[in-house]
Design a protein around this motif. Structure first.
Motif, PDB file in Angstrom:
ATOM      1  N   ILE A 122      88.671 -13.402 -24.583  1.00 11.92           N
ATOM      2  CA  ILE A 122      90.117 -13.061 -24.059  1.00 11.92           C
ATOM      3  C   ILE A 122      90.907 -14.119 -25.281  1.00 11.92           C
ATOM      4  CG2 ILE A 122      92.002 -13.793 -22.689  1.00 11.92           C
ATOM      5  CD1 ILE A 122      89.790 -12.988 -20.439  1.00 11.92           C
ATOM      6  N   CYS A 138      92.897  -3.379 -15.785  1.00 12.60           N
ATOM      7  CA  CYS A 138      92.426  -4.469 -15.233  1.00 12.60           C
ATOM      8  C   CYS A 138      90.777  -4.242 -14.633  1.00 12.60           C
ATOM      9  CB  CYS A 138      93.109  -4.876 -13.712  1.00 12.60           C
ATOM     10  SG  CYS A 138      94.785  -5.803 -14.118  1.00 12.60           S
ATOM     11  N   GLN A 182      91.238 -12.208 -28.210  1.00 10.78           N
ATOM     12  CA  GLN A 182      92.059 -11.083 -28.304  1.00 10.78           C
ATOM     13  C   GLN A 182      93.710 -11.471 -28.422  1.00 10.78           C
ATOM     14  OE1 GLN A 182      90.639  -9.523 -24.712  1.00 10.78           O
ATOM     15  NE2 GLN A 182      89.568  -7.892 -25.834  1.00 10.78           N
ATOM     16  N   ILE A 183      93.959 -12.278 -27.780  1.00 13.80           N
ATOM     17  CA  ILE A 183      95.371 -12.852 -27.504  1.00 13.80           C
ATOM     18  C   ILE A 183      95.961 -13.392 -28.811  1.00 13.80           C
ATOM     19  CG2 ILE A 183      97.162 -14.090 -26.329  1.00 13.80           C
ATOM     20  CD1 ILE A 183      95.342 -13.548 -23.768  1.00 13.80           C
ATOM     21  N   SER A 216      96.134 -10.409 -31.401  1.00  6.28           N
ATOM     22  CA  SER A 216      97.176  -9.522 -30.811  1.00  6.28           C
ATOM     23  C   SER A 216      98.619 -10.360 -31.317  1.00  6.28           C
ATOM     24  CB  SER A 216      96.997  -9.342 -29.459  1.00  6.28           C
ATOM     25  OG  SER A 216      97.473 -10.199 -28.655  1.00  6.28           O
ATOM     26  N   LEU A 241      95.743 -21.328 -23.161  1.00  9.57           N
ATOM     27  CA  LEU A 241      94.614 -20.643 -23.319  1.00  9.57           C
ATOM     28  C   LEU A 241      93.229 -21.568 -24.009  1.00  9.57           C
ATOM     29  CD1 LEU A 241      95.686 -17.211 -24.586  1.00  9.57           C
ATOM     30  CD2 LEU A 241      94.325 -17.687 -22.631  1.00  9.57           C
ATOM     31  N   ILE A 292      83.466 -14.268 -21.776  1.00  9.47           N
ATOM     32  CA  ILE A 292      84.693 -13.462 -21.630  1.00  9.47           C
ATOM     33  C   ILE A 292      86.079 -14.177 -22.029  1.00  9.47           C
ATOM     34  CG2 ILE A 292      86.059 -12.345 -19.613  1.00  9.47           C
ATOM     35  CD1 ILE A 292      83.544 -10.758 -20.878  1.00  9.47           C
ATOM     36  N   VAL A 293      85.986 -15.562 -21.587  1.00  9.21           N
ATOM     37  CA  VAL A 293      87.526 -16.182 -21.889  1.00  9.21           C
ATOM     38  C   VAL A 293      87.273 -16.485 -23.386  1.00  9.21           C
ATOM     39  CG1 VAL A 293      88.567 -18.582 -21.730  1.00  9.21           C
ATOM     40  CG2 VAL A 293      87.499 -17.432 -19.607  1.00  9.21           C
ATOM     41  N   GLY A 306      88.425  -4.820 -17.663  1.00 14.38           N
ATOM     42  CA  GLY A 306      88.402  -6.093 -17.905  1.00 14.38           C
ATOM     43  C   GLY A 306      87.269  -6.377 -17.079  1.00 14.38           C
TER      44      GLY A 306
END
Length: 144
Positions: A100, A10, A103-104, A107, A134, A96-97, A13
């Motif tokens: 993310i 965290c 990334q998600i 992944s 998201l 950043i969002v 991040g």
């Protein structure tokens, strides 16, 4: 679950968000590619010192790894350079969002196919709902 690792990640991040703002400002002053270069150069120096004083591995083993495993540095350039370019134009939060979301989603694809980690986790309704949420979050943060 080891909560120390969760807390550490965290904080990483949080570092990414701060780094984005810093690198975005640096890019406006010295140029985008130049800012990414400076960021990587300082990071390389810090990692060299960490390796010298705290490293426990063997750097020479890099000669025997599969070549595709060396792409991490190239991918890091993409991340840092995209932040330098994006932050002055869309802000830290949207940048950043967006990272993310990328990334998600990626992944989840890797999990579904069982790549890299070896553990296969199928894409299901919950994960689909997470991707939709998201996307909504990204839209709401980007919309002014």
């Amino acid at each position: 679950m080891n909560w120390l690792f969760v807390i550490f990640v965290c904080l990483a991040g949080a570092s990414l968000a701060v780094q984005s703002g810093i690198n975005g400002g640096l890019g406006k002053k010295i140029g985008s590619i130049e800012a990414a270069f400076v960021s990587f150069s300082i990071g390389t120096l810090v990692l060299l010192l960490m390796m010298i004083f705290a490293g426990k591995g063997n750097i020479l083993n890099v000669l025997s790894v599969p070549k595709w495993q060396l792409l991490g540095g190239v991918l890091g350039v993409i991340v840092v350079y995209s932040m330098v370019l994006a932050v002055p134009r869309i802000g830290v939060a949207t940048t950043i969002v967006s990272i993310i979301v990328g990334q998600i989603v990626t992944s989840m694809i890797l999990d579904h196919m069982g790549l890299f980690s070896g553990k296969q986790i199928p894409f299901d309704f919950n994960r689909m709902l997470a991707v939709i949420l998201l996307g909504i979050a990204l839209f709401l943060i980007y919309k002014r």
